[in-house]
Design an enzyme around this catalytic site. Structure first.
Site, short mmCIF file in Angstrom:
data_model
loop_
_atom_site.label_atom_id
_atom_site.label_comp_id
_atom_site.label_asym_id
_atom_site.label_seq_id
_atom_site.Cartn_x
_atom_site.Cartn_y
_atom_site.Cartn_z
N SER A 1 2.04 -7.44 1.41
CA SER A 1 0.99 -6.68 2.09
C SER A 1 -0.28 -6.62 1.23
O SER A 1 -0.82 -7.66 0.89
CB SER A 1 1.52 -5.29 2.46
OG SER A 1 0.67 -4.68 3.40
N GLN A 2 -0.75 -5.44 0.84
CA GLN A 2 -1.94 -5.40 -0.04
C GLN A 2 -1.70 -6.23 -1.30
O GLN A 2 -2.62 -6.87 -1.83
CB GLN A 2 -2.30 -3.95 -0.42
CG GLN A 2 -3.59 -3.86 -1.23
CD GLN A 2 -4.02 -2.43 -1.62
OE1 GLN A 2 -4.87 -2.26 -2.48
NE2 GLN A 2 -3.45 -1.41 -1.00
N ASP B 1 3.85 -7.79 13.60
CA ASP B 1 3.32 -7.10 12.41
C ASP B 1 1.91 -6.56 12.68
O ASP B 1 1.02 -7.31 13.05
CB ASP B 1 3.29 -8.10 11.24
CG ASP B 1 2.98 -7.46 9.89
OD1 ASP B 1 2.05 -6.62 9.84
OD2 ASP B 1 3.64 -7.82 8.91
N THR C 1 0.80 -1.22 0.00
CA THR C 1 0.00 0.00 0.00
C THR C 1 0.84 1.28 0.00
O THR C 1 1.80 1.37 0.76
CB THR C 1 -0.92 0.01 1.25
OG1 THR C 1 -1.64 -1.21 1.27
CG2 THR C 1 -1.90 1.18 1.21
N HIS D 1 6.81 -5.53 9.56
CA HIS D 1 6.01 -5.64 8.33
C HIS D 1 6.87 -5.38 7.09
O HIS D 1 6.65 -5.99 6.05
CB HIS D 1 4.84 -4.65 8.38
CG HIS D 1 3.92 -4.78 7.21
ND1 HIS D 1 3.13 -5.90 7.00
CD2 HIS D 1 3.67 -3.95 6.16
CE1 HIS D 1 2.43 -5.73 5.89
NE2 HIS D 1 2.74 -4.56 5.36
#
Ligand SMILES: *[C@@H]1O[C@H](CO)[C@@H](O)[C@H](O)[C@H]1NC(C)=O
Ligand SMILES: *[C@@H]1O[C@H](CO)[C@@H](O)[C@H](O)[C@H]1NC(C)=O
Ligand SMILES: *[C@@H]1O[C@H](CO)[C@@H](O)[C@H](O)[C@H]1NC(C)=O
Length: 234
Positions: A116-117, A201, A45, A213
């Site tokens: 992540s995203q 995280d 993101t 993260h």
């Protein structure tokens, strides 16, 4: 997965290519049209379009298997109010880009790597939803050729993380902010997935460390590379 036996030829290919270069022999032009190994990277993101944090593992893979090509998933990777729409667009981009590539290069082996995203959109595209407000469907959305050709799916810091899945790596026990239900499974791809998440995280688990993260490439890149190789040479 006998198909991936042919991956042994990649190593031979790399060696042969080096020998050919040494002999100053030009390869026929159409040799370059399709790679033997292709990796898709989907970034996290708010990072600018590019590979984002997937670059660490992608660089390691290319170094290990010269001739590997890499392709970034083109999607907004937006946060805040745009997050759901961004995930929806990202899922569609994963489906579209993998289908296009697999149709163009049906003999190439595909590796997926999402951060992540970027991990969430790959998880949803391959394992299905629902993931509201982004997708309703529970079905895998990727093309048949993609399904056949993908050898490994590496997810790092995935917000869909939930404890107890066979492919989880790391010490997170709490789920992420978009956690799968406890009953979730992804039988078609579970032996090809490796999903990294540690408890500090804040996005794939319930910790408070953004550094954790952002650190999976350094922490687990080698582990992921070993997994990919194990999936290629079976
Ligand atoms: C989910 O399904 C509902 C009802 O059919 C529909 O209104 C909505 O647009 C769908 N959402 C997505 C993201 O597909
Ligand atoms: C989980 O792993 C992370 C990263 O290795 C470490 O910093 C943390 O202390 C571990 N937490 C627990 C509860 O083991
Ligand atoms: C995080 O989740 C774990 C496991 O569910 C729980 O034991 C812990 O108390 C939670 N930590 C926070 C800060 O909520």
């Amino acid at each position: 997965m006998n198909k991936f036996l042919s991956f042994l030829s990649i190593i031979t290919y790399a060696t042969a290519a080096a020998a050919a270069d040494a002999a100053c022999q030009a390869k026929p032009a159409d040799d370059d049209a399709c790679p033997q190994l292709h990796i898709f990277g989907a970034r996290e993101t708010t990072t600018p379009q590019g590979f984002g944090s997937t670059k660490t593992l992608i660089d390691m893979l290319i170094k290990t298997f010269p001739g590997t090509t890499a392709e970034e998933i083109v999607y907004p990777a937006a946060g805040g109010k745009e997050y759901g729409a961004s995930v929806g667009a990202g899922i569609a981009a994963v489906v579209r880009q993998t289908a296009t590539f697999a149709a163009r290069c049906p003999d190439a082996v595909i590796i997926m790597h999402g951060y992540s995203q970027g991990a969430q959109i790959m998880d949803d595209a391959f394992c299905g939803g629902p993931d509201m407000p982004s997708i309703n469907s529970t079905a895998s959305l990727v093309s048949e050729t993609t399904t056949k050709n993908v050898a490994a799916i590496i997810l790092m810091g995935n917000p869909r993380h939930v404890d107890g899945l066979p492919f989880n790596v790391g010490n997170a026990t709490a789920g992420g902010f978009a956690a799968r239900p406890k009953t979730f499974s992804c039988p078609e791809f579970e032996d090809r997935i490796q999903a990294y998440c540690d408890s500090p995280d804040p996005f794939c688990s319930n910790g408070t460390s953004p550094e954790t993260h952002q650190g999976y490439g350094k922490e687990y890149g080698k582990d992921a590379l070993v997994f990919i190789v194990s999936r290629l040479i079976v």
